[in-house]
Design an enzyme around this catalytic site. Sequence first.
Site, PDB file in Angstrom:
ATOM      1  N   ALA A  54       0.832  -1.204   0.000  1.00 29.93           N
ATOM      2  CA  ALA A  54       0.000   0.000   0.000  1.00 29.93           C
ATOM      3  C   ALA A  54       0.869   1.257   0.000  1.00 29.93           C
ATOM      4  O   ALA A  54       0.753   2.108   0.877  1.00 29.93           O
ATOM      5  CB  ALA A  54      -0.996  -0.018   1.144  1.00 29.93           C
ATOM      6  N   HIS A  55       1.748   1.334  -0.983  1.00 29.25           N
ATOM      7  CA  HIS A  55       2.594   2.509  -1.170  1.00 29.25           C
ATOM      8  C   HIS A  55       3.178   2.465  -2.585  1.00 29.25           C
ATOM      9  O   HIS A  55       3.019   1.489  -3.298  1.00 29.25           O
ATOM     10  CB  HIS A  55       3.717   2.573  -0.124  1.00 29.25           C
ATOM     11  N   ALA A  56       3.836   3.559  -2.947  1.00 29.78           N
ATOM     12  CA  ALA A  56       4.564   3.633  -4.215  1.00 29.78           C
ATOM     13  C   ALA A  56       5.950   4.179  -3.914  1.00 29.78           C
ATOM     14  O   ALA A  56       6.207   4.697  -2.818  1.00 29.78           O
ATOM     15  CB  ALA A  56       3.841   4.549  -5.197  1.00 29.78           C
ATOM     16  N   ARG A 101       1.469  -0.217  -5.179  1.00 30.04           N
ATOM     17  CA  ARG A 101       1.365  -1.672  -5.097  1.00 30.04           C
ATOM     18  C   ARG A 101       0.774  -2.084  -3.760  1.00 30.04           C
ATOM     19  O   ARG A 101       1.051  -1.485  -2.727  1.00 30.04           O
ATOM     20  CB  ARG A 101       2.708  -2.359  -5.313  1.00 30.04           C
TER      21      ARG A 101
END
Length: 137
Positions: A54-56, A101
């Site tokens: 839960a980040h990029a 993602r």
Amino acid sequence: MKETSVFDCSLIELDKHHHEKGNISIVENGIEIPFNIKRVYYLYDIPGGEDRGAHAHKELRQLIIAASGSFDIVLDDGKVKRTVTLNRPYIGLLVVPGIWRELVNFSSGAICMVLASEKYDENDYLRSYEEFINIKA
């Protein structure tokens, strides 16, 4: 941050050397993957129903491998979402910068190994989906 899409992320099949005593796959800097590895980490003992990621990243590239078990990776470029299932230890997913993602649907005993192009740098992370969308727009 570079303009990238989920279609810039690709599966990479690593050489699998079979031996009667077991298989081995090898990853070397700049040969099997298009970057030099500066950090390796792995996720394990993930409780049922939990998600990770839960980040990029702004610059970091990663090769994500299901070293054991299976899980799905939901890729999101702000316009298109794509889900990739990893379930073989000789197949890795190359994730390029600028892609949100989420790792989901971990099987029992799954191990997620990540080979990263850079050392940990908190400034490289986008942890807010709203911020990610604003940057991608």
